[in-house]
Design a protein around this motif. Sequence first.
Motif, PDB file in Angstrom:
ATOM      1  N   ALA A   1      -8.839   4.212   3.793  1.00  0.00           N
ATOM      2  CA  ALA A   1      -8.872   4.008   2.337  1.00  0.00           C
ATOM      3  C   ALA A   1      -8.510   5.301   1.614  1.00  0.00           C
ATOM      4  O   ALA A   1      -7.750   5.288   0.625  1.00  0.00           O
ATOM      5  N   GLN A   2      -9.031   6.415   2.092  1.00  0.00           N
ATOM      6  CA  GLN A   2      -8.712   7.705   1.485  1.00  0.00           C
ATOM      7  C   GLN A   2      -7.233   8.031   1.685  1.00  0.00           C
ATOM      8  O   GLN A   2      -6.552   8.511   0.762  1.00  0.00           O
ATOM      9  N   ALA A   3      -6.730   7.746   2.879  1.00  0.00           N
ATOM     10  CA  ALA A   3      -5.316   7.984   3.159  1.00  0.00           C
ATOM     11  C   ALA A   3      -4.435   7.129   2.252  1.00  0.00           C
ATOM     12  O   ALA A   3      -3.424   7.615   1.724  1.00  0.00           O
ATOM     13  N   GLN A   4      -4.787   5.881   2.055  1.00  0.00           N
ATOM     14  CA  GLN A   4      -3.969   5.014   1.210  1.00  0.00           C
ATOM     15  C   GLN A   4      -3.944   5.518  -0.229  1.00  0.00           C
ATOM     16  O   GLN A   4      -2.899   5.464  -0.882  1.00  0.00           O
ATOM     17  N   ARG A   5      -5.065   6.015  -0.737  1.00  0.00           N
ATOM     18  CA  ARG A   5      -5.086   6.548  -2.107  1.00  0.00           C
ATOM     19  C   ARG A   5      -4.152   7.744  -2.240  1.00  0.00           C
ATOM     20  O   ARG A   5      -3.378   7.847  -3.206  1.00  0.00           O
ATOM     21  N   LEU A   6      -4.202   8.656  -1.264  1.00  0.00           N
ATOM     22  CA  LEU A   6      -3.323   9.827  -1.311  1.00  0.00           C
ATOM     23  C   LEU A   6      -1.850   9.416  -1.226  1.00  0.00           C
ATOM     24  O   LEU A   6      -0.992   9.945  -1.957  1.00  0.00           O
ATOM     25  N   LEU A   7      -1.547   8.477  -0.339  1.00  0.00           N
ATOM     26  CA  LEU A   7      -0.171   8.025  -0.181  1.00  0.00           C
ATOM     27  C   LEU A   7       0.325   7.331  -1.443  1.00  0.00           C
ATOM     28  O   LEU A   7       1.450   7.579  -1.899  1.00  0.00           O
ATOM     29  N   ALA A   8      -0.487   6.468  -2.009  1.00  0.00           N
ATOM     30  CA  ALA A   8      -0.063   5.751  -3.212  1.00  0.00           C
ATOM     31  C   ALA A   8       0.178   6.717  -4.363  1.00  0.00           C
ATOM     32  O   ALA A   8       1.151   6.565  -5.123  1.00  0.00           O
TER      33      ALA A   8
END
Length: 281
Positions: free
Chosen positions: A249-256
């Motif tokens: 979830a943290q990775a997806q926020r950074l990527l988005a």
Amino acid sequence: MSDPARPTQLEYWNSKVGEEWARQADLMDRMLQPLTQPAFDLLDLKPGERVLDIGCGAGATTLAAASLIRGGQAVGADISKPLLDLARERANARGANAHFIEADVSAAPLPDAPFDAAFSRFGVMFFDDTAAAFAKIRAALNLGGRIVFISWRTFAENGWSHAPLAALKPILKEPITPADPNAPGPFRLQDRETIATMLAASGWRDVSITPWDGEVLVGGGGDATSAAAFLLKIGPCARAITDQQLDPAQAQRLLADFLRKHETPAGVTLPAATWIVRAFA
């Protein structure tokens, strides 16, 4: 943090990785279409020809070849059972004149040989002995037959690959170790001279190596959120998340957040850099 032993290519592509690539196949095919078409144009398939698609994956390129050769035959070869299962489903649904074999073409017999042409979209970089594999492929072609393949250039030139990974830097537990360019992997054939030397050593002639540079739609289109979700499943970001046990979830926020800066009306675009190579048997 110790680096766990890497699985073999056969193990890797028949694990959950292969299953995930099958689930994401339609998106990947749309993403890679801009660089696929120029390679098919160079291959110049004719009706009635027989073509071998090396590392065919879920079969999109094999089916594209089948549509061009009509009365000929397209044979797709891959080592991933999950991807081949999808390829066969796609072929059956279209009634395509194509069939698929589960085989490492560098080692297994090719009972459908000889072929008039061979093609590969990012499938020839994974052989343990690439020069020997090219020699075997050449031997499977008719005299004067041709091969066209696409290979990635350097990691640094491929923004679709390195830029999202850099966006994960705040949560990485250790730096990402660059892949060995001399080992089997996506960037094995990044160097023009390496390609030319391998092909010459394995008996190919009239080699042309042409750069292709352009933008690709990350995840085949869609907004930053959907592109980020795709990168969580496919490519170097997915591998980093698994290897370092990062919070998805943290990775997806950074990527988005990063990908939002690259949104266009068509979707998220990032640069890609490849070689399109042609040679004759």
